[in-house]
Design an enzyme around this catalytic site. Structure first.
Site, mmCIF file in Angstrom:
data_model
loop_
_atom_site.group_PDB
_atom_site.id
_atom_site.type_symbol
_atom_site.label_atom_id
_atom_site.label_comp_id
_atom_site.label_asym_id
_atom_site.label_seq_id
_atom_site.Cartn_x
_atom_site.Cartn_y
_atom_site.Cartn_z
ATOM 1 N N CYS A 73 0.799 -1.082 0.012
ATOM 2 C CA CYS A 73 0.066 0.021 -0.109
ATOM 3 C C CYS A 73 1.010 1.033 -0.005
ATOM 4 O O CYS A 73 1.531 1.289 0.998
ATOM 5 C CB CYS A 73 -0.891 -0.059 1.347
ATOM 6 S SG CYS A 73 -1.833 1.512 1.360
ATOM 7 N N CYS A 185 0.510 3.821 -6.158
ATOM 8 C CA CYS A 185 -0.506 3.189 -5.431
ATOM 9 C C CYS A 185 -0.845 1.725 -6.068
ATOM 10 O O CYS A 185 -0.879 1.670 -6.976
ATOM 11 C CB CYS A 185 -1.809 4.033 -5.804
ATOM 12 S SG CYS A 185 -3.492 3.367 -5.091
HETATM 13 N N1 DGL Z 1 -3.721 0.720 -2.539
HETATM 14 C C1 DGL Z 1 -3.364 1.831 -1.741
HETATM 15 C C2 DGL Z 1 -2.264 2.524 -2.114
HETATM 16 O O1 DGL Z 1 -1.473 1.882 -2.705
HETATM 17 C C3 DGL Z 1 -4.268 2.750 -1.027
HETATM 18 C C4 DGL Z 1 -5.620 3.233 -1.901
HETATM 19 C C5 DGL Z 1 -6.298 3.921 -0.703
HETATM 20 O O2 DGL Z 1 -6.766 3.259 0.189
HETATM 21 O O3 DGL Z 1 -6.739 5.200 -0.959
HETATM 22 O O4 DGL Z 1 -1.898 3.677 -1.783
#
Ligand code: DGL
Length: 280
Positions: A73, A185
């Site tokens: 994440c 992301c």
């Molecule tokens: N997949 C996550 C990231 O890499 C987060 C997306 C989110 O929850 O806003 O930032």
């Protein structure tokens, strides 16, 4: 040789981009994945909330005696500094491996970063790239709505809404003529075909999930933690809410139906556990 599982977590289903890479490049490893589908998105929340959620996610995975924990994440990797620093196991985040790959890939020394609002506001990717090469120009754009596109499975490269949304978000990057874009992301690699269509084949896209898995592989190798070669790794999936589109979306993102393997957990219960241990 170490048979313990790898613990991987994300705010939702985006981190499945890292799981996909583990299944391909570390097939002998067992995986425990936690997707916080009940509280996604993280990227529009305060630092305090992201820290708390990350601590709970890590506390949950630590129950499985993982040999390595991966924050798949970008938001947690960029913002939840305290949570990340408290991890006892070997730990891999997504920012540093992606920056190293982007610095290696760029020819014109112009890199774009697409991330959540929290990630872009933290400046995490810019700082890391500048440490590696101060001459590189970095342009970041917050793309919060792309997270919903992925969570809702609107990722087809012919989807007109996805294309228009990506066009609008990447304009500052294409205006600057970046030759490399970090998909900062873990939700965004699932949109790679759409992004490629918009920015063109000559721009290199850096997949944060893949790069984090390559880093994890090195950490496991260097510490003698790889599982037995030939072992067929097993994966288990935990989610904090069985959202209506969960099965269909997970199937598209992973290329595998995991609806039978997905277990619900009450992640809020870990807040109480952490509070009793003295965390704020
Ligand atoms: N997949 C996550 C990231 O890499 C987060 C997306 C989110 O929850 O806003 O930032």
């Amino acid at each position: 040789m170490d048979k313990r599982p790898l613990g991987v977590f994300d705010s939702g289903l985006g981190g499945l981009s890292a799981v996909k890479a583990i299944l391909k490049y570390l097939p002998q490893e067992d995986i425990v994945y936690f997707g916080d589908t009940g509280r996604v998105p993280y990227g529009t929340r305060s630092e305090k909330a992201i820290e708390l959620y990350a601590k709970e996610d890590i506390a949950f995975l630590e129950k499985f005696n993982c040999k390595l924990i991966m924050a798949a994440c970008g938001t947690v990797s960029s913002v939840a500094k305290n949570a990340v620093a408290s991890v006892k196991e070997p730990f891999v985040e997504v920012v540093s491996p992606a920056c190293a790959a982007a610095v290696k890939a760029t020819k014109n020394k112009r890199i774009g970063v697409m991330g959540t609002s929290a990630t872009i506001n933290s400046g995490s990717y810019v700082k890391k790239i500048k440490q590696l090469d101060p001459e590189i120009e970095v342009v970041g754009v917050s793309c919060p709505m792309l997270v919903s596109l992925v969570e809702n499975n609107w990722i087809d490269s012919n989807d007109i809404i996805a294309i228009e949304m990506v066009k609008r978000y990447v304009k500052p990057l294409t205006d600057k003529k970046v030759d490399t874009i970090i998909l900062g992301c873990t939700h965004f690699p699932h949109l790679s075909p759409v992004i490629k269509k918009v920015v063109g084949e000559t721009v290199t896209l850096i997949d944060t999930g893949y790069e984090a898995v390559m880093r994890a592989k090195t950490v496991l190798q260097e510490n003698g933690l790889l599982n037995e070669p030939g072992h067929k790794g097993e994966s288990s999936y935990y989610i904090s809410d069985r959202t209506q589109n969960f099965s269909e979306t997970a199937k598209t993102l992973l290329g595998e139906d995991i609806s039978d393997k997905a277990n619900f957990i009450d992640i809020n219960k870990f807040e109480k556990e952490l509070t009793s241990k003295g965390y704020e």
